[in-house]
Motif scaffolding. Structure first.
Motif, PDB file in Angstrom:
ATOM      1  N   LEU A  61       0.820  -1.203   0.000  1.00 48.61           N
ATOM      2  CA  LEU A  61       0.000   0.000   0.000  1.00 48.61           C
ATOM      3  C   LEU A  61       0.861   1.264   0.000  1.00 48.61           C
ATOM      4  CD1 LEU A  61      -2.819  -0.947   2.545  1.00 48.61           C
ATOM      5  CD2 LEU A  61      -2.743  -1.289   0.072  1.00 48.61           C
ATOM      6  N   GLN A  62       0.404   2.252  -0.758  1.00 45.53           N
ATOM      7  CA  GLN A  62       1.096   3.538  -0.845  1.00 45.53           C
ATOM      8  C   GLN A  62       0.088   4.670  -0.675  1.00 45.53           C
ATOM      9  OE1 GLN A  62       3.752   3.777  -4.316  1.00 45.53           O
ATOM     10  NE2 GLN A  62       3.760   1.537  -4.440  1.00 45.53           N
ATOM     11  N   PHE A  63       0.614   5.880  -0.407  1.00 45.13           N
ATOM     12  CA  PHE A  63      -0.203   7.084  -0.197  1.00 45.13           C
ATOM     13  C   PHE A  63      -1.235   6.869   0.924  1.00 45.13           C
ATOM     14  CE2 PHE A  63       0.980   6.839  -4.694  1.00 45.13           C
ATOM     15  CZ  PHE A  63       1.751   7.975  -4.803  1.00 45.13           C
ATOM     16  N   ILE A  64      -0.771   6.312   2.021  1.00 44.82           N
ATOM     17  CA  ILE A  64      -1.668   5.932   3.115  1.00 44.82           C
ATOM     18  C   ILE A  64      -2.158   7.166   3.870  1.00 44.82           C
ATOM     19  CG2 ILE A  64      -1.819   4.699   5.313  1.00 44.82           C
ATOM     20  CD1 ILE A  64       0.221   2.705   4.182  1.00 44.82           C
ATOM     21  N   GLU A  65      -3.460   7.234   4.078  1.00 44.06           N
ATOM     22  CA  GLU A  65      -4.095   8.227   4.953  1.00 44.06           C
ATOM     23  C   GLU A  65      -4.897   7.446   5.987  1.00 44.06           C
ATOM     24  OE1 GLU A  65      -6.376  11.134   2.764  1.00 44.06           O
ATOM     25  OE2 GLU A  65      -5.103  10.867   0.987  1.00 44.06           O
ATOM     26  N   ARG A  66      -4.519   7.598   7.253  1.00 48.68           N
ATOM     27  CA  ARG A  66      -5.170   6.779   8.291  1.00 48.68           C
ATOM     28  C   ARG A  66      -5.342   7.590   9.571  1.00 48.68           C
ATOM     29  NH1 ARG A  66      -4.104   2.314  12.075  1.00 48.68           N
ATOM     30  NH2 ARG A  66      -5.618   0.641  11.683  1.00 48.68           N
ATOM     31  N   ILE A  67      -6.583   7.924   9.853  1.00 51.26           N
ATOM     32  CA  ILE A  67      -6.905   8.608  11.109  1.00 51.26           C
ATOM     33  C   ILE A  67      -8.110   7.925  11.739  1.00 51.26           C
ATOM     34  CG2 ILE A  67      -5.958  10.844  10.405  1.00 51.26           C
ATOM     35  CD1 ILE A  67      -8.801  11.721   9.728  1.00 51.26           C
ATOM     36  N   ILE A  68      -8.193   8.003  13.068  1.00 46.85           N
ATOM     37  CA  ILE A  68      -9.315   7.382  13.756  1.00 46.85           C
ATOM     38  C   ILE A  68     -10.610   8.095  13.380  1.00 46.85           C
ATOM     39  CG2 ILE A  68      -9.102   8.814  15.826  1.00 46.85           C
ATOM     40  CD1 ILE A  68     -10.000   5.050  15.719  1.00 46.85           C
ATOM     41  N   TRP A  69     -11.641   7.333  13.124  1.00 46.14           N
ATOM     42  CA  TRP A  69     -12.933   7.884  12.731  1.00 46.14           C
ATOM     43  C   TRP A  69     -13.961   7.664  13.843  1.00 46.14           C
ATOM     44  CZ3 TRP A  69     -16.466   5.419   8.443  1.00 46.14           C
ATOM     45  CH2 TRP A  69     -17.573   6.264   8.226  1.00 46.14           C
ATOM     46  N   ILE A  70     -14.153   6.422  14.219  1.00 44.28           N
ATOM     47  CA  ILE A  70     -15.064   6.102  15.331  1.00 44.28           C
ATOM     48  C   ILE A  70     -14.240   5.302  16.329  1.00 44.28           C
ATOM     49  CG2 ILE A  70     -17.247   5.047  16.011  1.00 44.28           C
ATOM     50  CD1 ILE A  70     -18.163   5.282  13.107  1.00 44.28           C
ATOM     51  N   SER A  71     -13.712   5.980  17.350  1.00 44.99           N
ATOM     52  CA  SER A  71     -12.748   5.362  18.267  1.00 44.99           C
ATOM     53  C   SER A  71     -13.355   4.208  19.053  1.00 44.99           C
ATOM     54  CB  SER A  71     -12.180   6.407  19.222  1.00 44.99           C
ATOM     55  OG  SER A  71     -13.232   7.037  19.947  1.00 44.99           O
ATOM     56  N   GLY A  72     -14.621   4.326  19.437  1.00 44.92           N
ATOM     57  CA  GLY A  72     -15.242   3.275  20.232  1.00 44.92           C
ATOM     58  C   GLY A  72     -15.353   1.953  19.503  1.00 44.92           C
ATOM     59  N   LEU A  73     -15.425   2.003  18.183  1.00 47.34           N
ATOM     60  CA  LEU A  73     -15.552   0.778  17.382  1.00 47.34           C
ATOM     61  C   LEU A  73     -14.267   0.434  16.629  1.00 47.34           C
ATOM     62  CD1 LEU A  73     -19.119   1.371  15.864  1.00 47.34           C
ATOM     63  CD2 LEU A  73     -18.497  -0.081  17.807  1.00 47.34           C
ATOM     64  N   ASN A  74     -13.220   1.232  16.860  1.00 46.93           N
ATOM     65  CA  ASN A  74     -11.931   1.000  16.196  1.00 46.93           C
ATOM     66  C   ASN A  74     -12.080   1.051  14.666  1.00 46.93           C
ATOM     67  OD1 ASN A  74      -9.151   0.561  16.280  1.00 46.93           O
ATOM     68  ND2 ASN A  74      -9.371  -1.671  16.168  1.00 46.93           N
ATOM     69  N   ILE A  75     -12.856   2.025  14.190  1.00 52.42           N
ATOM     70  CA  ILE A  75     -13.063   2.227  12.760  1.00 52.42           C
ATOM     71  C   ILE A  75     -12.246   3.434  12.321  1.00 52.42           C
ATOM     72  CG2 ILE A  75     -14.748   2.772  10.955  1.00 52.42           C
ATOM     73  CD1 ILE A  75     -16.860   1.371  12.651  1.00 52.42           C
ATOM     74  N   TYR A  76     -11.485   3.275  11.241  1.00 55.66           N
ATOM     75  CA  TYR A  76     -10.567   4.310  10.770  1.00 55.66           C
ATOM     76  C   TYR A  76     -11.003   4.864   9.414  1.00 55.66           C
ATOM     77  CZ  TYR A  76      -7.070   3.335  14.370  1.00 55.66           C
ATOM     78  OH  TYR A  76      -6.414   3.207  15.568  1.00 55.66           O
ATOM     79  N   TYR A  77     -10.669   6.122   9.202  1.00 55.17           N
ATOM     80  CA  TYR A  77     -10.706   6.696   7.858  1.00 55.17           C
ATOM     81  C   TYR A  77      -9.377   6.315   7.232  1.00 55.17           C
ATOM     82  CZ  TYR A  77     -10.846  10.250   4.155  1.00 55.17           C
ATOM     83  OH  TYR A  77     -10.843  10.897   2.943  1.00 55.17           O
ATOM     84  N   PHE A  78      -9.381   5.179   6.539  1.00 53.01           N
ATOM     85  CA  PHE A  78      -8.159   4.530   6.088  1.00 53.01           C
ATOM     86  C   PHE A  78      -8.192   4.428   4.561  1.00 53.01           C
ATOM     87  CE2 PHE A  78      -5.529   0.320   6.558  1.00 53.01           C
ATOM     88  CZ  PHE A  78      -4.484   0.914   5.874  1.00 53.01           C
ATOM     89  N   LEU A  79      -7.361   5.258   3.926  1.00 58.52           N
ATOM     90  CA  LEU A  79      -7.260   5.271   2.476  1.00 58.52           C
ATOM     91  C   LEU A  79      -5.845   4.875   2.059  1.00 58.52           C
ATOM     92  CD1 LEU A  79      -8.989   8.697   1.663  1.00 58.52           C
ATOM     93  CD2 LEU A  79     -10.075   6.446   1.725  1.00 58.52           C
ATOM     94  N   ALA A  80      -5.754   4.160   0.942  1.00 56.96           N
ATOM     95  CA  ALA A  80      -4.455   3.793   0.370  1.00 56.96           C
ATOM     96  C   ALA A  80      -4.704   3.229  -1.023  1.00 56.96           C
ATOM     97  CB  ALA A  80      -3.742   2.765   1.254  1.00 56.96           C
TER      98      ALA A  80
END
Length: 498
Positions: A61-80
């Motif tokens: 994976l390249q150009f990774i963008e990963r930030i927490i989105w819904i912390s309680g459910l461990n769901i990330y705004y994860f793009l690559a």
């Protein structure tokens, strides 16, 4: 590597501008067309920059963008992106730019909303191809239904309500099963990240159930036989630009999902059921080719041809060989280019004659010689003539299929002949022969804008037909990574059952 969130820009730029066009009723047709063309052109330039900056020898994976989105459910705004994603993103931006040019000349009421929905759809497709959190992927994947539903439902043909409801129910049913599987996998993995699903050790029974759920969801989208019946209705009722985006890009989401989700997660079940899936693909290639030959509506014939071509895609995927999977990815890109052109060719004559009945045409070559030439290029591409992109994908798929099932590959080769039969039959009846309909004499040859669009598509099809390496070299490293993952998962499953 770029130091700004290029993937987010590709997703949200067209979505935001599309929403502005949808909610703004006072934007003129000319201004909304200009905004749409400029937006899709900027997105295309950004996609080209992404493709150029992508390290083609590196399959991870390249150009990774990963930030927490819904912390309680461990769901990330994860793009690559990997090589598969970046190729489909480039296809999406390229086709949408051409659609924007063509759609600007379509005469529909509420034009700003019409064009706005295409921009929203482009952004959602970008999100689908770059999301690596399963919930984020699912949201983008499901949201694709909304703008396409509205495009067909508002600006479609006389039976648009039936077509849109059928399309919605089919895809929604498959998506619900997919969501249940995602939740189950996340519960086992403790994460919604797609890559975390790859390392799970699941029993064969678990794998079989999850495979079936994902297969229904992605199989409907491709669509596979026998869950393909929504596609011809949707194509017939959709406006020309809607048919183009549906065939050229939206169908590829199903194949992409199979490669990204299905086989890497449930490899052992995929191997076990691969023979059955290859047989289903063979039915799609052979049987649907005969169905296509029987059509009297140009759009329906090309729609059924899409089902047959997607049969090659699923066949290549389930060979689980490097040649088969690379061929499937190339075939998806090739079909995206050629099907876009074929539906545009239908749209060109429909705009002049207001009918898609093949029997109403004939002898067009005498009044539309430029149209006859470009239509021939795409007809030859659709039947897989060497020197066009259609040949490369089918050749690699058949090469991979010969490795796993000689008989199936041999029969599938006859599918190429059947494809040639119905496409040449279509071309002969429309272009050649005597002019039997006086309305044909009144037809005007391609306008400059139509000629430019179709010439670009023809150039790209021939370019990558003779020189496929830029696309193959982009996807090969990622495909090799998938094959390594398959082998690792097989070894882990075997060891856990000793």
């Amino acid at each position: 590597m770029l130091d700004f969130p290029i993937l987010s820009l590709l997703i949200w730029l067209p979505i935001i501008i599309g929403l502005i066009l949808v909610i703004s009723n006072d934007i003129s047709k000319s201004l909304s067309s200009t905004i749409t063309i400029m937006t899709t052109f900027i997105v295309l330039l950004i996609s080209l920059k992404l493709f150029d900056a992508y390290n083609h020898t590196y399959g991870d994976l390249q150009f990774i963008e990963r930030i927490i989105w819904i912390s309680g459910l461990n769901i990330y705004y994860f793009l690559a992106v990997d090589g598969i994603s970046v190729s489909l993103i480039l296809l999406t931006s390229f086709i949408n730019f051409l659609i924007a040019i063509f759609a600007s000349s379509e005469n529909y009421s509420n034009k700003s909303s019409y064009l706005g929905y295409f921009l929203i759809l482009e952004g959602l497709l970008m999100g689908t191809f770059s999301a690596f959190d399963s919930i984020l992927f699912y949201i983008f994947f499901e949201s694709l239904l909304i703008p396409l539903f509205l495009i067909i439902g508002i600006w479609g043909g006389a039976n648009r309500k039936y077509a849109t409801i059928k399309f919605f129910l089919y895809t929604l049913f498959g998506s619900v099963l997919m969501l249940i599987s995602i939740i189950y996998l996340a519960n086992v993995a403790g994460s919604f990240a797609i890559q975390d699903f790859y390392s799970l050790t699941l029993s064969f029974e678990e794998q079989a159930i999850i495979l079936l759920a994902f297969l229904i969801g992605f199989g409907i989208k491709i669509p596979m036989w026998p869950v393909h019946t929504w596609l011809p209705d949707a194509h017939v009722e959709a406006p020309t630009s809607g048919s183009v985006i549906l065939a050229s890009v939206l169908l590829k989401v199903g194949g992409y999902g199979m490669i990204r989700f299905l086989l890497p997660i449930v490899t052992e079940a995929g191997i076990y059921f691969s023979e059955y899936m290859i047989y289903l693909s063979l039915i799609a290639i052979i049987y649907i080719s005969f169905v296509a030959y029987a059509q009297e509506d140009m759009k329906k014939l090309i729609a059924y041809s899409s089902v047959a071509h997607m049969g090659f895609v699923t066949m290549g995927i389930f060979t689980m060989t490097p040649e088969g999977i690379e061929g499937s990815i190339f075939q998806m890109i090739s079909h995206g280019i050629i099907s876009a052109a074929l539906f545009l060719c239908v749209g060109v004559v429909y705009e002049r004659m207001h009918t898609r009945e093949i029997s109403r045409y004939g002898g067009i070559v005498s009044v539309m010689p430029r149209y006859a030439v470009v239509f021939m290029v795409f007809t030859l591409g659709a039947l897989g003539l060497p020197g066009t992109t259609g040949f490369i994908g089918e050749f690699l798929i058949l090469l991979g299929t010969f490795k796993v099932n000689f008989l199936v590959a041999t029969i599938a080769s006859f599918g190429v002949i059947l494809g040639a039969a119905y496409m040449l039959w279509l071309y002969r009846r429309i272009v050649f022969g005597e002019i039997k309909n006086t309305e044909v004499n009144k037809l005007v040859d391609l306008k400059i804008s139509e000629m430019i669009i179709l010439s670009i598509l023809a150039f790209v099809s021939i370019l990558f037909g003779f020189y496929p390496d830029p696309l193959l070299s982009t996807t090969s490293a990622s495909v090799e990574g998938l094959i390594d993952l398959f082998n690792t998962n097989i070894n882990i499953f075997t060891a856990s059952n000793l």
